[in-house]
Design a protein around this motif. Structure first.
Motif, mmCIF file in Angstrom:
data_model
loop_
_atom_site.group_PDB
_atom_site.id
_atom_site.type_symbol
_atom_site.label_atom_id
_atom_site.label_comp_id
_atom_site.label_asym_id
_atom_site.label_seq_id
_atom_site.Cartn_x
_atom_site.Cartn_y
_atom_site.Cartn_z
ATOM 1 N N PHE A 14 0.717 -1.310 0.080
ATOM 2 C CA PHE A 14 -0.011 0.021 -0.090
ATOM 3 C C PHE A 14 0.890 1.161 -0.180
ATOM 4 O O PHE A 14 0.844 2.166 -0.686
ATOM 5 N N THR A 15 1.972 1.285 0.862
ATOM 6 C CA THR A 15 2.530 2.529 1.009
ATOM 7 C C THR A 15 3.628 2.770 -0.194
ATOM 8 O O THR A 15 3.483 3.911 -0.818
ATOM 9 N N PHE A 16 4.054 1.856 -0.824
ATOM 10 C CA PHE A 16 4.834 1.976 -2.166
ATOM 11 C C PHE A 16 3.774 2.413 -3.363
ATOM 12 O O PHE A 16 4.336 3.289 -3.835
ATOM 13 N N ASP A 17 3.050 1.914 -3.294
ATOM 14 C CA ASP A 17 1.938 2.234 -4.239
ATOM 15 C C ASP A 17 1.541 3.778 -4.284
ATOM 16 O O ASP A 17 1.623 4.442 -5.180
ATOM 17 N N VAL A 18 0.992 4.241 -2.848
ATOM 18 C CA VAL A 18 0.662 5.574 -2.683
ATOM 19 C C VAL A 18 1.811 6.510 -3.000
ATOM 20 O O VAL A 18 1.700 7.567 -3.566
ATOM 21 N N ALA A 19 3.176 6.333 -2.564
ATOM 22 C CA ALA A 19 4.001 6.914 -2.793
ATOM 23 C C ALA A 19 4.562 7.352 -4.247
ATOM 24 O O ALA A 19 4.805 8.443 -4.704
ATOM 25 N N ARG A 20 4.351 6.072 -5.078
ATOM 26 C CA ARG A 20 4.671 6.565 -6.363
ATOM 27 C C ARG A 20 3.595 7.244 -7.123
ATOM 28 O O ARG A 20 3.874 8.238 -8.107
ATOM 29 N N ARG A 21 2.346 7.414 -6.777
ATOM 30 C CA ARG A 21 1.152 7.992 -7.227
ATOM 31 C C ARG A 21 1.406 9.566 -6.851
ATOM 32 O O ARG A 21 1.341 10.474 -7.593
ATOM 33 N N ILE A 22 1.945 9.535 -5.615
ATOM 34 C CA ILE A 22 2.228 11.167 -5.137
ATOM 35 C C ILE A 22 3.451 11.552 -5.824
ATOM 36 O O ILE A 22 3.400 12.667 -6.366
#
Length: 283
Positions: free
Chosen positions: A119-127
């Motif tokens: 979850f954190t990796f995907d959200v960080a990439r989107r940010i």
């Protein structure tokens, strides 16, 4: 997820806070590939501290907004290879205030098994994608979701070495308390340097306010009013740059778990956090 409320499985099983790896300057590199509905990366890791920082940058145009040319470090919590390397992530490292703590942890997961590290990796990439489009240079503390670490002290060092205008760590909680839900933003308190004072508090407040106005509910079980003053989080304690940590919600809460598991939900978190970072940089 951070240490105080993580329902983390024993590390000898296959599957809190921050930041390992090698020392040296943060290299400039192309940004990670655009996010997909899956949060895993095709990169692989064969040894312990393999998560080297990557960065995304773009040259601002003559009419670029004021936030262009600023540097933001995004720190997606945990890593996909942590559970398979208990000796490495249990290694004690400095965590500030004269204390030590384990290098990293495995993080939590939804009741259905969707892991925090994904979850954190995907959200960080989107940010990062949203910020880079505005001309902001983005540096990541890890470049894939299959490596180990980095340790909390190294994650902090990446932000310091990058001279970041803002460091934002992305996490999710794992509280099993009945009805526990909502996000909160942690910051180092009492501050250990000037950056941990007013700048970090303003960053935390901006993240809180923007997420709340974006429709996210503040935590009803930790902190107060969506903010949590912490003295035990190594990534925040060791930072010499304005830094805050966002616990996006409780992965054990069914409604929040459903949002975190969906690509649309992860995009909603990313959009709110990116907007908050832009607002902070422009302030």
């Amino acid at each position: 997820m951070v240490a105080v409320r993580r329902a983390t499985a024993p590390l000898l099983l296959a599957g809190a806070l921050l930041l390992t790896g090698c020392s040296g300057d943060v290299p400039a590199a192309p940004p990670p590939p655009p996010p997909s509905s899956s949060s895993s990366s095709s990169s692989s890791s064969s040894s312990a501290p393999v998560a080297t920082p990557t960065s995304a940058s773009s040259s601002p145009s003559p009419s670029a907004p004021p936030v262009a040319a600023k540097v933001v470090v995004l720190d997606p919590g945990h890593n996909g290879g942590n559970a398979a390397h208990p000796a490495e992530i249990n290694r004690l490292v400095p965590s500030g205030r004269g204390q030590t703590k384990p290098c990293n942890t495995t993080g939590t997961a939804t009741n259905a098994g969707y892991p925090e590290h994904a979850f954190t990796f995907d959200v960080a990439r989107r940010i990062g994608e949203a910020l880079a489009a505005k001309g902001i240079r983005v540096v990541y503390t890890r470049q894939n979701d299959t490596g180990v670490g980095p340790c909390v002290d190294r994650r902090a060092a990446i932000g310091n070495e990058a001279g970041a205008n803002a460091v934002v760590s992305i996490h999710a909680d794992g509280s099993t308390a009945a009805g526990a839900n909502g996000f909160h933003v942690a910051y180092s308190s009492p501050p250990l340097n000037a950056a941990q004072g007013a700048p970090s508090l303003r960053l935390a407040q901006t993240l809180r306010d923007t997420m709340r106005s974006g429709g996210f509910s503040v935590s009803n079980y930790i902190g107060g009013g969506g903010l949590s003053a912490r003295s035990d989080l190594g990534g925040l304690n060791l930072s010499t740059r304005p830094a805050a940590l966002v616990e996006c919600g409780n992965m054990r809460n069914p409604a929040e778990a459903a949002r975190m598991t969906s690509a649309e939900g992860r995009q909603s978190y990313a959009s709110a956090i990116a907007a908050a970072i832009e607002a902070y940089l422009a302030g």
